[in-house]
Design a protein around this motif. Structure first.
Motif, PDB file in Angstrom:
ATOM      1  N   ARG A 269       0.757  -1.231  -0.040  1.00  0.00           N
ATOM      2  CA  ARG A 269      -0.078  -0.185  -0.075  1.00  0.00           C
ATOM      3  C   ARG A 269       1.207   1.285  -0.077  1.00  0.00           C
ATOM      4  N   GLU A 270       0.734   2.077  -0.859  1.00  0.00           N
ATOM      5  CA  GLU A 270       1.492   3.350  -0.943  1.00  0.00           C
ATOM      6  C   GLU A 270       0.707   4.583  -1.088  1.00  0.00           C
ATOM      7  N   LEU A 271       1.217   5.634  -0.597  1.00  0.00           N
ATOM      8  CA  LEU A 271       0.597   6.991  -0.894  1.00  0.00           C
ATOM      9  C   LEU A 271       1.133   7.437  -2.263  1.00  0.00           C
TER      10      LEU A 271
ATOM     11  N   ARG B 241       0.996  10.310  -5.652  1.00  0.00           N
ATOM     12  CA  ARG B 241       0.533  11.552  -6.073  1.00  0.00           C
ATOM     13  C   ARG B 241      -0.157  11.630  -7.522  1.00  0.00           C
TER      14      ARG B 241
ATOM     15  N   GLU C 227      -8.212   4.730  -1.918  1.00  0.00           N
ATOM     16  CA  GLU C 227      -8.868   5.287  -0.870  1.00  0.00           C
ATOM     17  C   GLU C 227      -9.040   6.638  -1.263  1.00  0.00           C
TER      18      GLU C 227
ATOM     19  N   PRO D 156     -12.385   1.801   0.703  1.00  0.00           N
ATOM     20  CA  PRO D 156     -11.686   2.174  -0.630  1.00  0.00           C
ATOM     21  C   PRO D 156     -12.717   1.449  -1.861  1.00  0.00           C
TER      22      PRO D 156
ATOM     23  N   ILE E 215      -3.222  10.222  -2.817  1.00  0.00           N
ATOM     24  CA  ILE E 215      -4.112   9.211  -2.140  1.00  0.00           C
ATOM     25  C   ILE E 215      -3.195   7.688  -1.942  1.00  0.00           C
ATOM     26  N   HIS E 216      -3.917   6.906  -1.093  1.00  0.00           N
ATOM     27  CA  HIS E 216      -3.330   5.593  -0.885  1.00  0.00           C
ATOM     28  C   HIS E 216      -3.626   4.399  -1.716  1.00  0.00           C
ATOM     29  N   VAL E 217      -3.092   3.936  -2.217  1.00  0.00           N
ATOM     30  CA  VAL E 217      -3.368   2.728  -3.052  1.00  0.00           C
ATOM     31  C   VAL E 217      -2.748   1.356  -2.817  1.00  0.00           C
ATOM     32  N   LEU E 218      -3.636   0.320  -2.768  1.00  0.00           N
ATOM     33  CA  LEU E 218      -3.072  -1.025  -2.384  1.00  0.00           C
ATOM     34  C   LEU E 218      -3.352  -1.946  -3.720  1.00  0.00           C
TER      35      LEU E 218
END
Ligand code: FES
Length: 223
Positions: free
Chosen positions: A5-7, A9, A41, A48, A84-87
């Protein structure tokens, strides 16, 4: 759960007909196999949203989003520089070991097809939309045949379609399944976790219950 999971841009949020192509910096996330999905998210939302990858240019992940609810509208309203956070990637994507692929997409279900087509080295495709405005999204898949309602994708399916890989609304997938035994079908369901823990995505397929987030979203219809 093993997916990172990462933030990420926002690079751009581009209108495509009534949809938005949300382009994010890729970070360290792997684009995965076409048909797999990511959990995005949305700002201010608890749950999400599951999204298949649409485009994967170097350094980016692109998602085609239909702003039909609060979560998807919040995603479409993102601006350059937001994050946003994405998994992901999560789930089971399309099996790419096909000889004569034919991609079928309906509405927002065309989402995973540009990345899928690229992974297959370009291929035949038929796309269906409910209006000319929605059909503007066909530009994401140059060369595809396009039909607009009341015409249906299945009306122009060739008699010998080859290896069908499809994504679209449930009635379209049911019609494809009836015409093409063995087709690979990408189904949609509400998803809360994305990795098998909540059972929110359980559907019945051919007499057994499956969790679409880990058994799918791509299921191969029994031939
Ligand atoms: Fe939670 Fe599938 S989304 S089990």
């Amino acid at each position: 759960m093993t997916a990172p999971r990462e933030l990420l841009r926002v690079v751009a949020a581009e209108p495509v007909g009534p949809y938005t192509l949300l382009r994010l910096e890729r970070g360290v996330l792997d684009p995965g196999i076409p048909g797999q999905f990511f959990m995005l998210e949305a700002p201010g939302r608890v749950l999400p949203r599951p999204m298949s990858l649409c485009t994967a240019p170097p350094g980016e992940l692109g998602f085609l989003i239909d702003p039909i609810g609060p979560g998807t509208r919040a995603l479409c309203a993102l601006k350059l520089g937001d994050a946003i956070h994405v998994l992901g990637p999560l789930g089971i994507g399309f099996d790419l070991s096909v000889e004569r692929p034919l991609l079928l997409g309906g509405g927002i279900g065309i989402g995973p097809l540009p990345y899928l087509s690229e992974a297959l080295g370009g291929t035949r495709a038929i796309l269906g939309f409910r209006s000319d405005h929605h059909a503007e999204a066909a530009r994401l898949l140059p060369g595809a045949e396009v039909v607009v309602e009341p015409r249906l994708v299945t009306e122009i399916l060739p008699d010998d379609p080859g290896d069908v890989l499809a994504c679209g609304p449930e009635p379209m997938l049911e019609a494809v399944r009836a015409r093409v035994p063995g087709a690979q079908l990408a189904w949609e369901a509400p998803m809360a976790c994305g990795y098998g823990a909540c059972y929110g995505c359980v559907v019945e397929r051919e007499g057994r219950y499956v969790r679409l987030c880990i058994d799918g979203p791509v299921l191969r219809d029994a031939a």
